[in-house]
Design a protein around this motif. Structure first.
Motif, PDB file in Angstrom:
ATOM      1  N   TYR A 122       0.825  -1.210   0.000  1.00 50.07           N
ATOM      2  CA  TYR A 122       0.000   0.000   0.000  1.00 50.07           C
ATOM      3  C   TYR A 122       0.859   1.259   0.000  1.00 50.07           C
ATOM      4  CZ  TYR A 122      -4.254  -2.721   0.373  1.00 50.07           C
ATOM      5  OH  TYR A 122      -5.295  -3.585   0.105  1.00 50.07           O
ATOM      6  N   TYR A 123       1.960   1.263   0.739  1.00 45.73           N
ATOM      7  CA  TYR A 123       2.881   2.401   0.651  1.00 45.73           C
ATOM      8  C   TYR A 123       3.445   2.511  -0.764  1.00 45.73           C
ATOM      9  CZ  TYR A 123       3.254   3.856   5.566  1.00 45.73           C
ATOM     10  OH  TYR A 123       3.000   4.376   6.810  1.00 45.73           O
ATOM     11  N   THR A 124       3.848   1.367  -1.328  1.00 47.58           N
ATOM     12  CA  THR A 124       4.395   1.380  -2.691  1.00 47.58           C
ATOM     13  C   THR A 124       3.397   1.959  -3.673  1.00 47.58           C
ATOM     14  OG1 THR A 124       5.860  -0.510  -2.316  1.00 47.58           O
ATOM     15  CG2 THR A 124       5.219  -0.077  -4.587  1.00 47.58           C
ATOM     16  N   MET A 125       2.157   1.522  -3.587  1.00 46.70           N
ATOM     17  CA  MET A 125       1.187   1.949  -4.588  1.00 46.70           C
ATOM     18  C   MET A 125       0.657   3.356  -4.332  1.00 46.70           C
ATOM     19  SD  MET A 125       1.558  -0.155  -6.790  1.00 46.70           S
ATOM     20  CE  MET A 125       0.579   0.921  -7.839  1.00 46.70           C
ATOM     21  N   TYR A 126       0.635   3.803  -3.102  1.00 46.31           N
ATOM     22  CA  TYR A 126       0.289   5.209  -2.880  1.00 46.31           C
ATOM     23  C   TYR A 126       1.388   6.103  -3.455  1.00 46.31           C
ATOM     24  CZ  TYR A 126      -1.164   9.548  -0.756  1.00 46.31           C
ATOM     25  OH  TYR A 126      -1.558  10.859  -0.577  1.00 46.31           O
ATOM     26  N   PHE A 127       2.633   5.746  -3.189  1.00 49.16           N
ATOM     27  CA  PHE A 127       3.772   6.456  -3.777  1.00 49.16           C
ATOM     28  C   PHE A 127       3.721   6.393  -5.302  1.00 49.16           C
ATOM     29  CE2 PHE A 127       8.198   5.646  -5.393  1.00 49.16           C
ATOM     30  CZ  PHE A 127       8.679   6.941  -5.295  1.00 49.16           C
ATOM     31  N   ALA A 128       3.423   5.201  -5.844  1.00 51.07           N
ATOM     32  CA  ALA A 128       3.399   5.008  -7.294  1.00 51.07           C
ATOM     33  C   ALA A 128       2.322   5.857  -7.960  1.00 51.07           C
ATOM     34  CB  ALA A 128       3.178   3.532  -7.624  1.00 51.07           C
ATOM     35  N   LEU A 129       1.118   5.811  -7.417  1.00 53.06           N
ATOM     36  CA  LEU A 129      -0.009   6.490  -8.054  1.00 53.06           C
ATOM     37  C   LEU A 129      -0.003   7.997  -7.778  1.00 53.06           C
ATOM     38  CD1 LEU A 129      -2.730   3.808  -7.299  1.00 53.06           C
ATOM     39  CD2 LEU A 129      -1.795   4.365  -9.548  1.00 53.06           C
ATOM     40  N   ALA A 130       0.274   8.381  -6.531  1.00 55.56           N
ATOM     41  CA  ALA A 130       0.204   9.798  -6.182  1.00 55.56           C
ATOM     42  C   ALA A 130       1.423  10.576  -6.661  1.00 55.56           C
ATOM     43  CB  ALA A 130       0.047   9.953  -4.667  1.00 55.56           C
ATOM     44  N   ARG A 131       2.613   9.990  -6.540  1.00 60.70           N
ATOM     45  CA  ARG A 131       3.850  10.716  -6.851  1.00 60.70           C
ATOM     46  C   ARG A 131       4.366  10.382  -8.249  1.00 60.70           C
ATOM     47  NH1 ARG A 131       7.781  13.452  -3.647  1.00 60.70           N
ATOM     48  NH2 ARG A 131       9.619  13.851  -4.938  1.00 60.70           N
ATOM     49  N   ARG A 132       4.671   9.131  -8.495  1.00 62.03           N
ATOM     50  CA  ARG A 132       5.316   8.764  -9.758  1.00 62.03           C
ATOM     51  C   ARG A 132       4.338   8.824 -10.927  1.00 62.03           C
ATOM     52  NH1 ARG A 132       9.482   9.628 -10.754  1.00 62.03           N
ATOM     53  NH2 ARG A 132      10.249   7.759 -11.795  1.00 62.03           N
ATOM     54  N   GLY A 133       3.097   8.406 -10.708  1.00 63.80           N
ATOM     55  CA  GLY A 133       2.115   8.414 -11.783  1.00 63.80           C
ATOM     56  C   GLY A 133       1.280   9.670 -11.864  1.00 63.80           C
ATOM     57  N   ASN A 247      11.502   4.974 -29.331  1.00 64.84           N
ATOM     58  CA  ASN A 247      10.792   5.738 -30.354  1.00 64.84           C
ATOM     59  C   ASN A 247       9.272   5.616 -30.170  1.00 64.84           C
ATOM     60  OD1 ASN A 247      11.112   2.944 -31.250  1.00 64.84           O
ATOM     61  ND2 ASN A 247      10.215   3.602 -33.195  1.00 64.84           N
ATOM     62  N   ARG A 248       8.816   4.508 -29.604  1.00 67.67           N
ATOM     63  CA  ARG A 248       7.382   4.352 -29.322  1.00 67.67           C
ATOM     64  C   ARG A 248       6.912   5.387 -28.303  1.00 67.67           C
ATOM     65  NH1 ARG A 248       6.380  -2.121 -28.372  1.00 67.67           N
ATOM     66  NH2 ARG A 248       7.184  -2.886 -30.363  1.00 67.67           N
ATOM     67  N   LEU A 249       7.771   5.676 -27.345  1.00 66.36           N
ATOM     68  CA  LEU A 249       7.411   6.658 -26.334  1.00 66.36           C
ATOM     69  C   LEU A 249       7.321   8.049 -26.949  1.00 66.36           C
ATOM     70  CD1 LEU A 249       9.778   5.491 -23.423  1.00 66.36           C
ATOM     71  CD2 LEU A 249       7.571   4.546 -24.135  1.00 66.36           C
ATOM     72  N   LEU A 250       8.278   8.342 -27.803  1.00 66.86           N
ATOM     73  CA  LEU A 250       8.312   9.659 -28.438  1.00 66.86           C
ATOM     74  C   LEU A 250       7.119   9.859 -29.362  1.00 66.86           C
ATOM     75  CD1 LEU A 250      11.434  11.334 -29.996  1.00 66.86           C
ATOM     76  CD2 LEU A 250       9.329  11.205 -31.302  1.00 66.86           C
ATOM     77  N   LEU A 251       6.866   8.905 -30.239  1.00 67.81           N
ATOM     78  CA  LEU A 251       5.816   9.073 -31.246  1.00 67.81           C
ATOM     79  C   LEU A 251       4.427   9.128 -30.629  1.00 67.81           C
ATOM     80  CD1 LEU A 251       7.217   6.654 -33.985  1.00 67.81           C
ATOM     81  CD2 LEU A 251       7.199   9.156 -34.047  1.00 67.81           C
ATOM     82  N   ARG A 252       4.235   8.436 -29.515  1.00 64.15           N
ATOM     83  CA  ARG A 252       2.896   8.355 -28.933  1.00 64.15           C
ATOM     84  C   ARG A 252       2.740   9.242 -27.691  1.00 64.15           C
ATOM     85  NH1 ARG A 252       1.453   3.471 -27.022  1.00 64.15           N
ATOM     86  NH2 ARG A 252      -0.722   4.112 -27.283  1.00 64.15           N
ATOM     87  N   ASN A 253       3.813   9.970 -27.312  1.00 59.34           N
ATOM     88  CA  ASN A 253       3.759  10.848 -26.144  1.00 59.34           C
ATOM     89  C   ASN A 253       3.316  10.088 -24.888  1.00 59.34           C
ATOM     90  OD1 ASN A 253       4.362  13.759 -27.003  1.00 59.34           O
ATOM     91  ND2 ASN A 253       2.892  13.082 -28.566  1.00 59.34           N
ATOM     92  N   VAL A 254       3.991   8.962 -24.636  1.00 61.28           N
ATOM     93  CA  VAL A 254       3.716   8.181 -23.435  1.00 61.28           C
ATOM     94  C   VAL A 254       5.013   8.014 -22.656  1.00 61.28           C
ATOM     95  CG1 VAL A 254       1.764   6.968 -24.470  1.00 61.28           C
ATOM     96  CG2 VAL A 254       4.054   5.959 -24.631  1.00 61.28           C
ATOM     97  N   SER A 255       4.890   7.570 -21.422  1.00 60.14           N
ATOM     98  CA  SER A 255       6.037   7.464 -20.523  1.00 60.14           C
ATOM     99  C   SER A 255       6.075   6.103 -19.845  1.00 60.14           C
ATOM    100  CB  SER A 255       5.973   8.541 -19.432  1.00 60.14           C
ATOM    101  OG  SER A 255       5.858   9.834 -19.982  1.00 60.14           O
ATOM    102  N   VAL A 256       7.285   5.601 -19.613  1.00 56.79           N
ATOM    103  CA  VAL A 256       7.508   4.437 -18.761  1.00 56.79           C
ATOM    104  C   VAL A 256       8.208   4.946 -17.511  1.00 56.79           C
ATOM    105  CG1 VAL A 256       8.702   2.236 -18.499  1.00 56.79           C
ATOM    106  CG2 VAL A 256       7.629   2.815 -20.676  1.00 56.79           C
ATOM    107  N   VAL A 257       7.589   4.702 -16.349  1.00 52.88           N
ATOM    108  CA  VAL A 257       8.028   5.313 -15.097  1.00 52.88           C
ATOM    109  C   VAL A 257       8.419   4.224 -14.102  1.00 52.88           C
ATOM    110  CG1 VAL A 257       7.386   6.866 -13.217  1.00 52.88           C
ATOM    111  CG2 VAL A 257       6.425   7.224 -15.511  1.00 52.88           C
TER     112      VAL A 257
END
Length: 320
Positions: A122-133, A247-257
């Protein structure tokens, strides 16, 4: 005292329930363990497959909840107080010594098993969703591995933060459990799942993907993202560490976090209190993990074998 000791890096079979020296540490908070959380990284560590590699013998376990047995001088905690803590190791035992900076009071009305469940996932996912995502109200979150500990926490926290949740299940018998967590849509993780996600989002895709799985699903998870979507890399339960063509990230304006809660805490000592405060507000508002799957500490080998076999729904805890 009794503990579950890793005597060899052969997976759960390498664990032995045995007597060890009692814990005494005047510079740490010593906790009588009421429940110890079990995570997939514990299993990887027992196989020698985790990034932190230890030589046996050692006592696994990094999440504990219980009662304070002794404290350092001038500690904010008191003997007899109910607390939860991230331990560096040693949680699979009757007692453990933990730095005071890693200890938090257990919320009122939360038992030890649930308190342990609230820690890592739950700490991991609160950090993941609230901060990183940077999840925002009204966004759509796709959760892979939704019946596991990380998946359970992801669904509940995302819903508590005002998101719509699409949950993927690998095993049909997990569907009822995942639906009970509040997911808006539950889909089978079978061939064609990407199209099913597109269908339920009217072709738009999702704003966030929670991926604790890795492996073959990763490429399709990238394709499931809407414009400016974010894929949160939590772990690699499938065993394979995927790669991405940027290049997939660039062309589609998405991110891997990347989401590395433990490393973030190590580099930011105040992080546990900060994110614990935010998670605590969700708990005050009624967030509760589903009842954990509990095993006696003495049956820890069987418990981790069940985890490895995919038989655990939600969180697994050991009780001394």
């Amino acid at each position: 005292m009794k503990a579950l000791v890793a005597q060899s890096l052969t997976g759960p079979a390498g664990l032995e329930y045995t007597d060890v020296d009692d814990v005494r540490n005047a510079d740490a908070v010593v906790i009588d363990v009421g429940a110890a959380g079990v995570n997939f990284p514990d299993l990887l560590m027992l196989r020698g497959e985790y990034q932190l590699k230890l030589d046996p013998p050692f006592i696994p376990g990094v999440e504990v909840a219980g009662t304070v047995r002794s404290v350092p001088e001038d500690s904010e905690f008191t003997v007899g107080q109910r607390v939860s803590a991230f331990s560096l190791l040693g949680g699979f035992a009757e007692r453990v010594a933990v730095p005071a900076s890693s200890v938090v009071p257990t919320p009122p009305g939360v038992d030890d098993a649930s308190a342990a469940a609230l820690l890592g996932n739950y700490y991991t996912m609160y950090f993941a969703l609230a901060r990183r995502g940077a999840l925002r109200i009204g966004e759509t979150v796709l959760v892979l591995g939704s019946a596991g500990g990380i998946g359970t926490a992801s669904i509940q926290i995302a819903k508590a933060m005002g998101a719509k949740v699409i949950a993927m299940v690998h095993r049909p018998d997990a569907r009822d459990f995942v639906e009970s967590l509040g997911a808006d849509v539950v889909l089978p993780l079978t061939d064609g799942w990407l199209q099913a996600v597109r269908d339920v989002t009217d072709g738009r895709g999702v704003d966030l993907v929670v991926d604790p799985v890795g492996g073959e699903a990763f490429d399709d998870a990238i394709r499931a993202l809407a414009t400016e979507g974010r894929l949160l890399v939590i772990g690699f339960a499938a065993g394979g560490i995927p790669t991405v063509k940027v290049n997939r990230l660039l062309l589609r304006n998405v991110s891997v976090v990347g989401v590395g809660w433990g490393e973030f805490v190590n580099r930011n000592p105040g992080a546990q209190s900060l994110f614990g405060f935010g998670l605590g507000k969700l708990v005050e508002a009624g967030l509760r993990p589903p009842p954990p799957v509990t095993y006696p500490l003495s049956e820890g080998c069987a418990a981790l074998e069940a985890l490895a076999a995919g038989e655990i729904r939600g969180k697994l805890v050991l009780k001394p």
